[in-house]
Design a protein around this motif. Structure first.
Motif, PDB file in Angstrom:
ATOM      1  N   ARG A 251      -6.497  -0.084   5.119  1.00 47.29           N
ATOM      2  CA  ARG A 251      -6.890  -0.300   3.731  1.00 47.29           C
ATOM      3  C   ARG A 251      -6.107  -1.444   3.090  1.00 47.29           C
ATOM      4  O   ARG A 251      -6.639  -2.154   2.239  1.00 47.29           O
TER       5      ARG A 251
ATOM      6  N   THR B 193      -9.886   7.715  -1.413  1.00 48.29           N
ATOM      7  CA  THR B 193      -9.336   9.005  -1.003  1.00 48.29           C
ATOM      8  C   THR B 193      -9.946   9.423   0.326  1.00 48.29           C
ATOM      9  O   THR B 193     -11.036   8.975   0.688  1.00 48.29           O
TER      10      THR B 193
ATOM     11  N   VAL C  97      -5.715  12.902   0.575  1.00 41.99           N
ATOM     12  CA  VAL C  97      -4.770  11.794   0.427  1.00 41.99           C
ATOM     13  C   VAL C  97      -5.431  10.668  -0.358  1.00 41.99           C
ATOM     14  O   VAL C  97      -6.569  10.273  -0.078  1.00 41.99           O
TER      15      VAL C  97
ATOM     16  N   ALA D  99       0.302   5.755   0.075  1.00 51.19           N
ATOM     17  CA  ALA D  99      -0.569   6.921   0.189  1.00 51.19           C
ATOM     18  C   ALA D  99       0.106   8.069  -0.543  1.00 51.19           C
ATOM     19  O   ALA D  99       1.325   8.265  -0.413  1.00 51.19           O
TER      20      ALA D  99
ATOM     21  N   ALA E 149       3.370   1.920   3.196  1.00 57.10           N
ATOM     22  CA  ALA E 149       2.693   1.291   4.330  1.00 57.10           C
ATOM     23  C   ALA E 149       3.674   0.840   5.393  1.00 57.10           C
ATOM     24  O   ALA E 149       3.316   0.715   6.564  1.00 57.10           O
TER      25      ALA E 149
ATOM     26  N   SER F 243      -8.943   0.592  -2.016  1.00 52.91           N
ATOM     27  CA  SER F 243      -8.321   1.887  -2.279  1.00 52.91           C
ATOM     28  C   SER F 243      -9.360   2.983  -2.125  1.00 52.91           C
ATOM     29  O   SER F 243     -10.562   2.740  -2.121  1.00 52.91           O
TER      30      SER F 243
ATOM     31  N   VAL G 203      -3.948   0.484  -2.703  1.00 53.77           N
ATOM     32  CA  VAL G 203      -3.495  -0.754  -2.080  1.00 53.77           C
ATOM     33  C   VAL G 203      -3.585  -1.917  -3.056  1.00 53.77           C
ATOM     34  O   VAL G 203      -4.367  -1.894  -4.004  1.00 53.77           O
TER      35      VAL G 203
ATOM     36  N   ILE H 249      -2.511   9.035   8.687  1.00 55.80           N
ATOM     37  CA  ILE H 249      -2.354   8.508   7.323  1.00 55.80           C
ATOM     38  C   ILE H 249      -1.894   7.057   7.356  1.00 55.80           C
ATOM     39  O   ILE H 249      -2.431   6.205   6.647  1.00 55.80           O
TER      40      ILE H 249
ATOM     41  N   GLU I 139      -4.714   4.714   8.546  1.00 59.55           N
ATOM     42  CA  GLU I 139      -5.692   4.502   7.476  1.00 59.55           C
ATOM     43  C   GLU I 139      -5.118   3.591   6.392  1.00 59.55           C
ATOM     44  O   GLU I 139      -5.812   2.715   5.864  1.00 59.55           O
ATOM     45  N   LEU I 140      -3.855   3.801   6.056  1.00 62.22           N
ATOM     46  CA  LEU I 140      -3.216   2.990   5.016  1.00 62.22           C
ATOM     47  C   LEU I 140      -3.128   1.531   5.433  1.00 62.22           C
ATOM     48  O   LEU I 140      -3.409   0.623   4.636  1.00 62.22           O
TER      49      LEU I 140
ATOM     50  N   GLY J 280       0.813  -1.204   0.000  1.00 64.18           N
ATOM     51  CA  GLY J 280       0.000   0.000   0.000  1.00 64.18           C
ATOM     52  C   GLY J 280       0.847   1.254   0.000  1.00 64.18           C
ATOM     53  O   GLY J 280       1.935   1.282   0.589  1.00 64.18           O
TER      54      GLY J 280
ATOM     55  N   PHE K  13      -5.230   6.751  -1.235  1.00 67.76           N
ATOM     56  CA  PHE K  13      -4.700   5.481  -0.732  1.00 67.76           C
ATOM     57  C   PHE K  13      -4.862   4.425  -1.825  1.00 67.76           C
ATOM     58  O   PHE K  13      -5.974   4.150  -2.279  1.00 67.76           O
TER      59      PHE K  13
END
Length: 376
Positions: free
Chosen positions: A172, A180, A192, A131, A145, A178, A196, A165, A168-169, A129, A194
């Motif tokens: 995900r 925003t 941001v 971001a 990540a 994936s 993945v 961030i 959240e990453l 992943g 993201f």
């Protein structure tokens, strides 16, 4: 970036600079999903595609500009009735694209080694992943990540924002979704993206029969990690299922009980043998998987339902069983049956009802939520 990871790594390994354009927003009907990327290198070569041809020329020009200036660009492309032949999506949708430069270490726009690791993980089929800050402070920053919050903080983000961030990453990457997110960074809005890449979803096919071989072939083309399981070693051989990632000789219900499954796993029972089918389906319908289907005649299906009711399965659990498996497309051969089965798997995932597109109105490409909202 992750969808073209192998190509990016090859170009970076050759010392080339690249401008990478990534879809950050999709509205209405559009041919590619959020997170899809296209890259242009410093020799003018193109990697990947973001629209199937609609806006590639305009994105190419934007990428050339980024390579020249080094400044990232957030651009929007959409279709308007008044200018149908301008750069835009003829399918009627709108996409937003973020274009930024990446290069090898030491060059302008160079990538952190941790981001390179995420690209390598994606190429090798492991979860990964990244971001990307697409607007606000530190725009153009790419975060891995595997990074830590203090490392991200050095890229111009405060510690609290960096931690959010990364949290959240991580979530995900686990879910495989994936998207925003707008984040407040010390009073300043930050957007941001993201992106993945998760491991391939599993397709577990029970029954070493000719229909299973066709389903394994088709499932492999759709990106599933395919397992064929049968208790009969004479039939469950790699030679009979060359497209399967693994062929397992085991009692079906026992194998399912001990193997890993998740919310994306698809289970297809094609065994035609009640001594296998009933205990297997009893196990499968208790699992939080994406799809459970079984091949059957009408009479066989009714007998199975009664047996499963006798085993204590609830009405809600039985309602999850797709049997007889497949959509009615009139197919009969193993290959046509495989298409029918996978059509139902996809429709079940998206909430669509499988009707012809010509009988519908509205956008062709819709989210699962939008599809479900139109259903009675």
């Amino acid at each position: 970036m992750l969808d073209i990871a192998a190509d990016l790594l090859e170009a970076l390994g050759a010392g080339r600079r690249l401008a990478v354009a990534t879809v950050t927003t999709v509205d209405g009907s559009a041919p590619r999903a959020l997170g899809t990327s296209m890259a242009v290198d410093d020799q003018g070569r193109v990697l990947g595609s973001i629209s199937g041809g609609c806006v590639e020329g305009a994105v190419y020009q934007a990428a050339e500009g980024v390579l020249e200036t080094g400044a990232p660009v957030l651009a929007e492309f959409g279709f308007t009735d008044g200018d149908a032949f301008a750069a835009g999506l003829s399918c009627g949708g709108r996409i937003e694209v973020f274009v930024h430069e990446i290069a090898t270490a030491g060059a302008r726009g160079s990538l952190d080694v941790r981001v390179v690791y995420e690209l390598e993980a994606t190429r090798d089929g492991r979860p990964a992943g990244i971001a990307i800050v697409v607007s606000g402070r530190a725009v153009g920053t790419v975060i891995a990540a595997t990074a830590s919050a203090p490392e991200v903080e050095r890229d111009g983000l405060d510690l609290a924002t960096a931690q959010r961030i990364l949290h959240e990453l991580t979530a995900r990457v686990t879910s495989g979704v994936s998207g925003t997110l707008d984040i407040d960074c010390d009073g300043e809005p930050l957007r941001v993206l993201f992106v993945v890449a998760s491991t391939a979803p599993r397709m577990i096919i029970f029954g070493a029969v000719d229909f299973s071989a066709a389903l394994a072939d088709a499932s492999s083309l759709l990106g599933y990690h395919v397992t064929v399981c049968d208790a009969r070693p004479l039939f469950a051989t790699p030679q009979r299922f060359p497209s399967a990632d693994e062929v397992v000789v085991a009692w079906p219900s026992e194998y399912l009980r001990q193997t890993h499954t998740d919310s994306r796993t698809v289970i297809c029972v094609l065994t035609h043998d009640e001594k296998f089918d009933v205990p297997l389906l009893e196990e499968a319908l208790r699992l939080p998987v994406a799809f459970v289907g079984a091949m059957a005649s009408r009479s066989t299906h009714e007998r199975r339902i009664k047996a499963l009711e006798g085993a204590g399965l609830s009405a809600a659990q039985l309602d999850r069983l797709h049997s007889p498996i497949g959509l009615d497309i009139g197919g009969s051969t193993p290959q046509e049956t495989a298409v029918s089965i996978l059509a139902e798997v996809i429709a079940s995932r998206t909430g669509a009802n499988g009707e012809p597109l010509r009988s519908r109105t509205g956008p062709i490409h819709r989210t699962a939520e939008a599809v479900r909202a139109t259903r009675p």
